[in-house]
Write a protein that holds these residues in place. Structure first.
Motif, PDB file in Angstrom:
ATOM      1  N   HIS A 151       5.109  15.474   1.643  1.00 44.56           N
ATOM      2  CA  HIS A 151       5.882  14.955   2.780  1.00 44.56           C
ATOM      3  C   HIS A 151       5.504  13.504   3.054  1.00 44.56           C
ATOM      4  CE1 HIS A 151       7.344  18.937   3.319  1.00 44.56           C
ATOM      5  NE2 HIS A 151       6.158  19.431   3.648  1.00 44.56           N
ATOM      6  N   ARG A 152       6.415  12.852   3.738  1.00 49.41           N
ATOM      7  CA  ARG A 152       6.186  11.438   4.072  1.00 49.41           C
ATOM      8  C   ARG A 152       4.963  11.294   4.973  1.00 49.41           C
ATOM      9  NH1 ARG A 152      11.136  10.432   5.835  1.00 49.41           N
ATOM     10  NH2 ARG A 152      11.808   9.755   3.775  1.00 49.41           N
ATOM     11  N   LEU A 153       4.824  12.211   5.923  1.00 56.20           N
ATOM     12  CA  LEU A 153       3.739  12.127   6.904  1.00 56.20           C
ATOM     13  C   LEU A 153       3.324  13.532   7.313  1.00 56.20           C
ATOM     14  CD1 LEU A 153       2.129  10.135   8.823  1.00 56.20           C
ATOM     15  CD2 LEU A 153       3.867  10.660  10.544  1.00 56.20           C
ATOM     16  N   TYR A 154       2.039  13.722   7.478  1.00 53.24           N
ATOM     17  CA  TYR A 154       1.518  15.003   7.956  1.00 53.24           C
ATOM     18  C   TYR A 154       0.981  14.812   9.377  1.00 53.24           C
ATOM     19  CZ  TYR A 154       2.157  16.664   3.224  1.00 53.24           C
ATOM     20  OH  TYR A 154       2.727  17.028   2.025  1.00 53.24           O
ATOM     21  N   THR A 155       1.350  15.728  10.260  1.00 55.53           N
ATOM     22  CA  THR A 155       0.923  15.634  11.660  1.00 55.53           C
ATOM     23  C   THR A 155       0.401  17.001  12.111  1.00 55.53           C
ATOM     24  OG1 THR A 155       3.190  16.152  12.357  1.00 55.53           O
ATOM     25  CG2 THR A 155       2.577  13.820  12.262  1.00 55.53           C
ATOM     26  N   LEU A 196      -3.566   7.791  17.842  1.00 51.74           N
ATOM     27  CA  LEU A 196      -3.028   7.755  16.481  1.00 51.74           C
ATOM     28  C   LEU A 196      -1.576   7.279  16.451  1.00 51.74           C
ATOM     29  CD1 LEU A 196      -4.548  11.062  15.072  1.00 51.74           C
ATOM     30  CD2 LEU A 196      -5.322   8.749  14.682  1.00 51.74           C
ATOM     31  N   GLY A 197      -0.696   7.972  17.099  1.00 50.86           N
ATOM     32  CA  GLY A 197       0.711   7.606  17.065  1.00 50.86           C
ATOM     33  C   GLY A 197       1.307   7.812  15.685  1.00 50.86           C
ATOM     34  N   PHE A 198       2.423   7.130  15.447  1.00 51.89           N
ATOM     35  CA  PHE A 198       3.114   7.260  14.162  1.00 51.89           C
ATOM     36  C   PHE A 198       3.050   5.926  13.417  1.00 51.89           C
ATOM     37  CE2 PHE A 198       4.734  10.631  16.760  1.00 51.89           C
ATOM     38  CZ  PHE A 198       4.806  11.692  15.864  1.00 51.89           C
ATOM     39  N   PRO A 199       3.177   5.981  12.101  1.00 50.17           N
ATOM     40  CA  PRO A 199       3.132   4.727  11.329  1.00 50.17           C
ATOM     41  C   PRO A 199       4.212   3.763  11.817  1.00 50.17           C
ATOM     42  CG  PRO A 199       3.094   6.656   9.886  1.00 50.17           C
ATOM     43  CD  PRO A 199       3.367   7.162  11.263  1.00 50.17           C
ATOM     44  N   GLY A 200       3.839   2.523  11.955  1.00 55.41           N
ATOM     45  CA  GLY A 200       4.796   1.536  12.445  1.00 55.41           C
ATOM     46  C   GLY A 200       4.941   1.540  13.954  1.00 55.41           C
ATOM     47  N   MET A 213       5.130   2.866   4.904  1.00 52.72           N
ATOM     48  CA  MET A 213       3.971   2.385   4.137  1.00 52.72           C
ATOM     49  C   MET A 213       4.287   2.325   2.635  1.00 52.72           C
ATOM     50  SD  MET A 213       1.700   1.249   6.198  1.00 52.72           S
ATOM     51  CE  MET A 213       0.209   1.100   5.223  1.00 52.72           C
ATOM     52  N   TYR A 214       3.396   2.855   1.800  1.00 49.62           N
ATOM     53  CA  TYR A 214       3.553   2.645   0.350  1.00 49.62           C
ATOM     54  C   TYR A 214       4.629   3.530  -0.278  1.00 49.62           C
ATOM     55  CZ  TYR A 214      -1.187   0.866   1.258  1.00 49.62           C
ATOM     56  OH  TYR A 214      -2.289   0.221   1.762  1.00 49.62           O
ATOM     57  N   ARG A 215       5.266   4.409   0.515  1.00 50.11           N
ATOM     58  CA  ARG A 215       6.370   5.189  -0.059  1.00 50.11           C
ATOM     59  C   ARG A 215       7.510   4.257  -0.460  1.00 50.11           C
ATOM     60  NH1 ARG A 215       6.523  11.264   0.308  1.00 50.11           N
ATOM     61  NH2 ARG A 215       8.631  11.100   1.160  1.00 50.11           N
ATOM     62  N   SER A 216       7.639   3.133   0.251  1.00 47.23           N
ATOM     63  CA  SER A 216       8.690   2.177  -0.096  1.00 47.23           C
ATOM     64  C   SER A 216       8.174   1.127  -1.080  1.00 47.23           C
ATOM     65  CB  SER A 216       9.217   1.479   1.160  1.00 47.23           C
ATOM     66  OG  SER A 216       9.940   2.372   1.963  1.00 47.23           O
ATOM     67  N   ARG A 217       7.081   0.494  -0.731  1.00 45.12           N
ATOM     68  CA  ARG A 217       6.545  -0.569  -1.598  1.00 45.12           C
ATOM     69  C   ARG A 217       5.036  -0.479  -1.639  1.00 45.12           C
ATOM     70  NH1 ARG A 217       8.968  -6.341  -0.013  1.00 45.12           N
ATOM     71  NH2 ARG A 217       7.958  -5.818   1.961  1.00 45.12           N
ATOM     72  N   TYR A 218       4.482  -0.673  -2.820  1.00 50.53           N
ATOM     73  CA  TYR A 218       3.024  -0.756  -2.920  1.00 50.53           C
ATOM     74  C   TYR A 218       2.527  -2.007  -2.208  1.00 50.53           C
ATOM     75  CZ  TYR A 218       3.313   2.715  -6.692  1.00 50.53           C
ATOM     76  OH  TYR A 218       3.540   3.845  -7.417  1.00 50.53           O
ATOM     77  N   GLY A 232      -1.593   9.265  -6.825  1.00 48.69           N
ATOM     78  CA  GLY A 232      -0.852   9.927  -5.739  1.00 48.69           C
ATOM     79  C   GLY A 232      -1.297   9.476  -4.352  1.00 48.69           C
ATOM     80  N   ALA A 233      -2.258   8.558  -4.282  1.00 39.65           N
ATOM     81  CA  ALA A 233      -2.777   8.114  -2.982  1.00 39.65           C
ATOM     82  C   ALA A 233      -1.715   7.393  -2.156  1.00 39.65           C
ATOM     83  CB  ALA A 233      -3.979   7.196  -3.184  1.00 39.65           C
ATOM     84  N   ALA A 234      -0.698   6.846  -2.831  1.00 37.79           N
ATOM     85  CA  ALA A 234       0.325   6.078  -2.123  1.00 37.79           C
ATOM     86  C   ALA A 234       1.555   6.916  -1.792  1.00 37.79           C
ATOM     87  CB  ALA A 234       0.744   4.877  -2.989  1.00 37.79           C
ATOM     88  N   ASP A 235       1.506   8.224  -2.072  1.00 36.81           N
ATOM     89  CA  ASP A 235       2.727   9.030  -1.953  1.00 36.81           C
ATOM     90  C   ASP A 235       2.945   9.624  -0.571  1.00 36.81           C
ATOM     91  OD1 ASP A 235       3.178   8.392  -4.540  1.00 36.81           O
ATOM     92  OD2 ASP A 235       2.656  10.348  -5.383  1.00 36.81           O
ATOM     93  N   THR A 236       1.908   9.637   0.258  1.00 32.91           N
ATOM     94  CA  THR A 236       2.085  10.050   1.650  1.00 32.91           C
ATOM     95  C   THR A 236       1.355   9.042   2.530  1.00 32.91           C
ATOM     96  OG1 THR A 236       1.900  11.889   3.217  1.00 32.91           O
ATOM     97  CG2 THR A 236       0.041  11.562   1.736  1.00 32.91           C
ATOM     98  N   ILE A 237       1.765   8.959   3.787  1.00 35.61           N
ATOM     99  CA  ILE A 237       1.220   7.920   4.668  1.00 35.61           C
ATOM    100  C   ILE A 237      -0.088   8.399   5.303  1.00 35.61           C
ATOM    101  CG2 ILE A 237       1.695   6.537   6.725  1.00 35.61           C
ATOM    102  CD1 ILE A 237       4.710   7.042   6.115  1.00 35.61           C
ATOM    103  N   ASP A 238      -1.086   7.529   5.305  1.00 34.51           N
ATOM    104  CA  ASP A 238      -2.359   7.804   5.982  1.00 34.51           C
ATOM    105  C   ASP A 238      -2.894   9.192   5.631  1.00 34.51           C
ATOM    106  OD1 ASP A 238      -4.533   7.336   7.710  1.00 34.51           O
ATOM    107  OD2 ASP A 238      -3.476   8.223   9.421  1.00 34.51           O
ATOM    108  N   PRO A 239      -3.163   9.442   4.337  1.00 39.60           N
ATOM    109  CA  PRO A 239      -3.559  10.798   3.931  1.00 39.60           C
ATOM    110  C   PRO A 239      -4.844  11.295   4.569  1.00 39.60           C
ATOM    111  CG  PRO A 239      -3.555   9.269   2.050  1.00 39.60           C
ATOM    112  CD  PRO A 239      -3.047   8.517   3.227  1.00 39.60           C
TER     113      PRO A 239
END
Length: 552
Positions: A41-45, A57-61, A73-78, A391-398
């Protein structure tokens, strides 16, 4: 509204932002999944968010940006892979830049030699023995033209690690862009321009603090009008850490310096929401993996609070802490140099998991010399493997939600605030530097670390444990010993070939402008640069007016 309803509303708001972001920057893949086919998933909460989730914490962005400054985050661009390079002549460094770009590097980062960093020409007696040794020698616009030959400045962003003479080197970059037909408004990149950390930790200063701060705010104001896409400063914790600070001290002192730059800019009449979005930061990544990742998350949270609550900046872009990371040079060992590849990989991964915007990975041989081409390539490949294979860049703030990492983030934030409050009581970072406060704190931390290494309490593989008696020495890069003589000859030739009347006129106008604190010096420096006045000539003109700083 209850906390769960508030969480749900904020998540919906974040999802709207994600939708807009993806329209502009599509994600790298339609589907992300593990090697076993498990969807990522894009983000885990949390299923049941605690009361403080949104506050801490809030949400990314979203404020307070603990989980990253961009919605995807890196899901769009490294991150930008920006390897720091420079040695010998502008021509040699140009060859290295072009090689690294061919290997997939996505941004340039220039290392200047010591004479350039402290504003001396290569033929000055103060430069003897140092020309081209730890970076590229740049004396005049002619060298800068060679450095960026066949590199389109409208397509590549460039970071320049230069501080005391930052205004001069930035003007040279602008002039090279104009010669390439690139409007200054199109230029992207970062100028380090952080003099306070030079007084604290590094030592390549020229002028006393007050005129140095004037030059910095002159750059802020000039770029606001002429180079709106350029980062006007990279407030650096890297060198504070290299001098021996702890992770907490690194972000506390860096953010305290950031406060000082904000205060100086406000005092010069600038509007916070005009200059704050172009402030950037530069941090170190050391070996304590989880502490480093948590450090970056804490730094974002602290800075957003400073900007929103202390300075009442209204634009969310003013609240975001954007940062470049370099792996820790002081962690590398001359012994068993290949071990450094592993150290750098761990450090780089901590930076990625901490949400860095760009990254330099050090080369395995940098404890011994400037990196060879092979070592620089391995360092770049390290980033590419993390980006494309881990795979570190595949989800946000793992790491978000980890009991350990969240606790570390909170603790680092709390301890950093204690330092910032102490510095506030001293009158701010400039006064704290002049009183030697931060320097003493760093020296004490460095001393404690060294004692632990020497006693064996702290293990450094290959240095005080797991030592090998006989090691095979790696091939090292050797800077051409003839370089200094040829660089001296080149700068003298520039002085011979330029219009002497025009160069003299520009330097006199610069001197007159420097005498009036209300004048922005950037247009005068740019004129002098275009007349092929040298770095040394321009800095000496300012030395006469501002004086020199000799430390405390």
């Amino acid at each position: 509204m209850g906390k769960e309803q508030e969480f749900s509303a904020n998540k919906q708001e974040w999802e709207k932002t994600v939708k807009k972001t993806i329209q502009r920057y599509p994600e790298r893949q339609e589907v992300f999944e593990t090697s076993s086919g498990i969807p990522i998933h894009r983000l885990y909460t949390p299923k049941h968010p605690q009361e403080e989730y949104q506050e801490t914490l809030g949400f990314p962005g979203q404020y307070p940006y603990t989980r990253g400054i961009q919605p995807t985050m890196y899901r769009s661009r490294y991150w930008t892979m920006r390897q720091y390079a420079g040695f010998g002549s502008a021509q040699e460094t140009n060859h290295r830049f072009r090689y690294l770009l061919e290997q997939g590097q996505t941004g340039l980062s220039v290392a200047f030699d010591l004479p350039t960093q402290i504003g001396y020409d290569s033929d000055d007696s103060m430069a003897d023995g140092e020309v081209g040794k730890v970076g590229v020698a740049i004396d005049s616009l002619h060298d800068m033209e060679t450095l960026f030959d066949s590199i389109p400045l409208d397509k590549v962003s460039t970071s320049m690690t230069i501080n005391a003479p930052a205004s001069v080197l930035l003007c040279m970059y602008i002039a090279v862009g104009e010669k390439q037909g690139v409007d200054p408004a199109q230029l992207t990149g970062t100028i380090q321009n952080d003099i306070l950390k030079e007084y604290i930790a590094r030592g390549t200063y020229i002028f006393p603090p007050k005129p140095s701060m004037r030059l910095i705010t002159n750059i802020f104001a000039y770029c606001q009008e002429e180079l709106p896409r350029f980062n006007t400063i990279s407030i650096s914790g890297y060198h504070i850490r290299e001098a021996g600070s702890t992770a907490v001290q690194e972000i506390a002192f860096t953010l305290a310096n950031g406060i000082a730059y904000v205060e100086a800019a406000l005092a010069s009449g600038l509007d916070i929401d005009q200059f704050a979005p172009r402030l950037a930061f530069f941090f170190n990544a050391h070996n304590q993996f989880f502490e480093e990742a948590a450090k970056f998350r804490a730094a974002r949270r602290i800075w957003s609070k400073i900007m929103k609550e202390r300075y009442h900046a209204k634009e969310p872009t003013s609240w975001k802490l954007r940062f470049h990371t370099q792996t820790g040079g002081s962690t590398l060992t001359a012994q068993q140099a290949n071990n450094n590849i592993v150290r750098v990989a761990l450090q780089a991964l901590s930076a990625v998991l901490g949400g860095t915007q760009s990254l330099h990975t050090n080369s395995r041989d940098e404890a011994l010399s400037l990196p060879t081409e092979e070592s620089a390539r391995i360092a770049l490949r390290t980033q590419q493997i993390i980006a494309n294979e881990s795979g570190a860049a595949d989800t946000i703030d793992p790491l978000g939600g980890s009991y350990y990492v969240e606790s570390l983030t909170d603790e680092i934030e709390s301890r950093a605030w204690e330092y910032i409050e102490k510095i506030d009581k001293l009158g701010g970072a400039v006064q704290a530097v002049e009183a030697g406060y931060m320097q003493r704190e760093i020296r004490q931390a460095a001393y404690e670390t060294q004692k632990k290494i020497e006693s064996g309490e702290k293990t450094v593989v290959g240095l005080n444990q797991f030592v090998e008696e006989e090691e095979q020495k790696p091939d090292l890069l050797k800077v051409d010993e003839e370089l200094e003589a040829s660089q001296k000859q080149a700068v003298q030739q520039v002085r011979t070939e330029r219009d002497p009347m025009e160069a003299d006129r520009c330097l006199k106008k610069l001197a007159a402008a420097a005498a009036d604190p209300g004048i922005n010096l950037m247009p005068y420096i740019l004129q002098a640069v275009k007349a092929y006045c040298t770095v040394g000539e321009i800095c000496n003109t300012l030395r006469k007016e501002f004086g020199e700083y000799n430390g405390i």
